[in-house]
Design a protein around this motif. Sequence first.
Motif, PDB file in Angstrom:
ATOM      1  N   ARG A  52     -12.775  -7.127 -11.823  1.00  0.00           N
ATOM      2  CA  ARG A  52     -13.890  -7.127 -10.867  1.00  0.00           C
ATOM      3  C   ARG A  52     -15.086  -6.311 -11.348  1.00  0.00           C
ATOM      4  N   ASP A  53     -14.847  -5.264 -12.153  1.00  0.00           N
ATOM      5  CA  ASP A  53     -15.970  -4.480 -12.670  1.00  0.00           C
ATOM      6  C   ASP A  53     -15.931  -4.330 -14.188  1.00  0.00           C
ATOM      7  N   LEU A  54     -14.996  -5.053 -14.845  1.00  0.00           N
ATOM      8  CA  LEU A  54     -14.843  -5.032 -16.303  1.00  0.00           C
ATOM      9  C   LEU A  54     -14.611  -3.613 -16.841  1.00  0.00           C
ATOM     10  N   VAL A  88       0.844  -1.200   0.000  1.00  0.00           N
ATOM     11  CA  VAL A  88       0.000   0.000   0.000  1.00  0.00           C
ATOM     12  C   VAL A  88       0.882   1.254   0.000  1.00  0.00           C
ATOM     13  N   GLY A  89       0.573   2.168  -0.925  1.00  0.00           N
ATOM     14  CA  GLY A  89       1.324   3.413  -1.018  1.00  0.00           C
ATOM     15  C   GLY A  89       2.459   3.377  -2.016  1.00  0.00           C
ATOM     16  N   HIS A  90       2.801   2.188  -2.535  1.00  0.00           N
ATOM     17  CA  HIS A  90       3.885   2.063  -3.502  1.00  0.00           C
ATOM     18  C   HIS A  90       3.320   1.949  -4.926  1.00  0.00           C
ATOM     19  N   LYS A  91       4.219   1.804  -5.901  1.00  0.00           N
ATOM     20  CA  LYS A  91       3.811   1.663  -7.298  1.00  0.00           C
ATOM     21  C   LYS A  91       3.763   0.200  -7.685  1.00  0.00           C
ATOM     22  N   ARG A 141      -7.617  -1.585  -2.001  1.00  0.00           N
ATOM     23  CA  ARG A 141      -8.745  -1.934  -2.870  1.00  0.00           C
ATOM     24  C   ARG A 141      -8.289  -2.311  -4.275  1.00  0.00           C
ATOM     25  N   ASP A 142      -7.082  -1.943  -4.671  1.00  0.00           N
ATOM     26  CA  ASP A 142      -6.593  -2.249  -6.020  1.00  0.00           C
ATOM     27  C   ASP A 142      -6.251  -3.721  -6.202  1.00  0.00           C
ATOM     28  N   ALA A 143      -6.196  -4.486  -5.125  1.00  0.00           N
ATOM     29  CA  ALA A 143      -5.859  -5.904  -5.231  1.00  0.00           C
ATOM     30  C   ALA A 143      -6.892  -6.625  -6.093  1.00  0.00           C
ATOM     31  N   GLY A 144      -6.425  -7.585  -6.895  1.00  0.00           N
ATOM     32  CA  GLY A 144      -7.332  -8.350  -7.738  1.00  0.00           C
ATOM     33  C   GLY A 144      -6.699  -8.701  -9.070  1.00  0.00           C
ATOM     34  N   VAL A 145      -7.533  -9.118  -9.992  1.00  0.00           N
ATOM     35  CA  VAL A 145      -7.069  -9.576 -11.298  1.00  0.00           C
ATOM     36  C   VAL A 145      -7.281  -8.487 -12.339  1.00  0.00           C
ATOM     37  N   TYR A 146      -6.245  -8.265 -13.159  1.00  0.00           N
ATOM     38  CA  TYR A 146      -6.299  -7.338 -14.290  1.00  0.00           C
ATOM     39  C   TYR A 146      -5.970  -8.126 -15.547  1.00  0.00           C
ATOM     40  N   LEU A 192      -2.519 -11.266 -11.589  1.00  0.00           N
ATOM     41  CA  LEU A 192      -3.058 -11.110 -10.235  1.00  0.00           C
ATOM     42  C   LEU A 192      -2.185 -10.143  -9.442  1.00  0.00           C
ATOM     43  N   LEU A 193      -2.797  -9.078  -8.938  1.00  0.00           N
ATOM     44  CA  LEU A 193      -2.100  -8.100  -8.114  1.00  0.00           C
ATOM     45  C   LEU A 193      -2.430  -8.364  -6.646  1.00  0.00           C
ATOM     46  N   ALA A 194      -1.400  -8.677  -5.855  1.00  0.00           N
ATOM     47  CA  ALA A 194      -1.555  -8.851  -4.409  1.00  0.00           C
ATOM     48  C   ALA A 194      -1.022  -7.606  -3.714  1.00  0.00           C
TER      49      ALA A 194
END
Length: 283
Positions: free
Chosen positions: A83-85, A59-62, A122-127, A142-144
């Motif tokens: 998650r929201d397309l 959190v807080g990093h790039k 909240r940015d965690a998830g699949v892109y 997958l972004l953890a």
Amino acid sequence: MTLRHHTPTCLALLLLLLWPTPAPGGGSEESEPKITWGRPNTNTAYFDDNTAANVSTIVGHKASLPCHVINLDKKDVSWIRQRDLHILTVGIFTYTSDDRFKVYHPEESNKWYLEINPVTFRDAGVYECQVSTSPKISLPVLLAVEVQQAQIEGPAEVFIQKGSTIRLTCRVNTHSDNVGAVTWFRDAHRLDYDSPRGGVSVEIEKTPTKTTSKLFITRAGKADLGNYTCLPQFADAASVQVHVVNGEESAAVHKAGSATAHSDVRVLCWSVSLLLLLCQAWR
């Protein structure tokens, strides 16, 4: 009644009393996202199979999510949030009002990175990296996102003798040396190191694996008691309750703590004795 019939019951009750309760845990593992690679060794677009499918950040990093496309030709590369397309980028253009998202594409390369800066939990998830071939091909990444946690050494309550020095040590263990600025609070008030009171200072130590902030308050008085919080910019806060006591009060606190510990032992011994008596009665 006979002991033969009830001995197992006694043993089971004793084990239930003495055996430590396991910590809650568990959880189901998520299935791996499906990858549509395309067809290697042809003239059509396909993904480089060395592309990382998992990215971790704090959190807080790039965060930089990779997508390497071979034989792209004039096709478009897009990034989609699964998650929201939501379409985040197409080519080098961004299609979101959130300016934390952008695409990085080195010239004359086959690499298309989705960058998120700074990352929130909240940015965690699949892109998905998608290529506009027919049929479309897609690469999920997958972004953890890790939330760093500050910790103050010692117990949750600290008793300091009046006139002595308050020493609090806050550590943030991480695989990054950037936790941002570390701020100390007493109750809801940010500590002022240049206040007329004087005697308030902080030492900061940073290494690649942890950041340490040490707070010193000399000549502790009743005005210094309260809840002290260590708040790093990119980590969850930690708190400790500080009590400033006179010598007599300190002795009373120590005596009360010892009495509580002895009381707990007596209760355990009494419970075991009661179960043994019940087992004897069942003979």
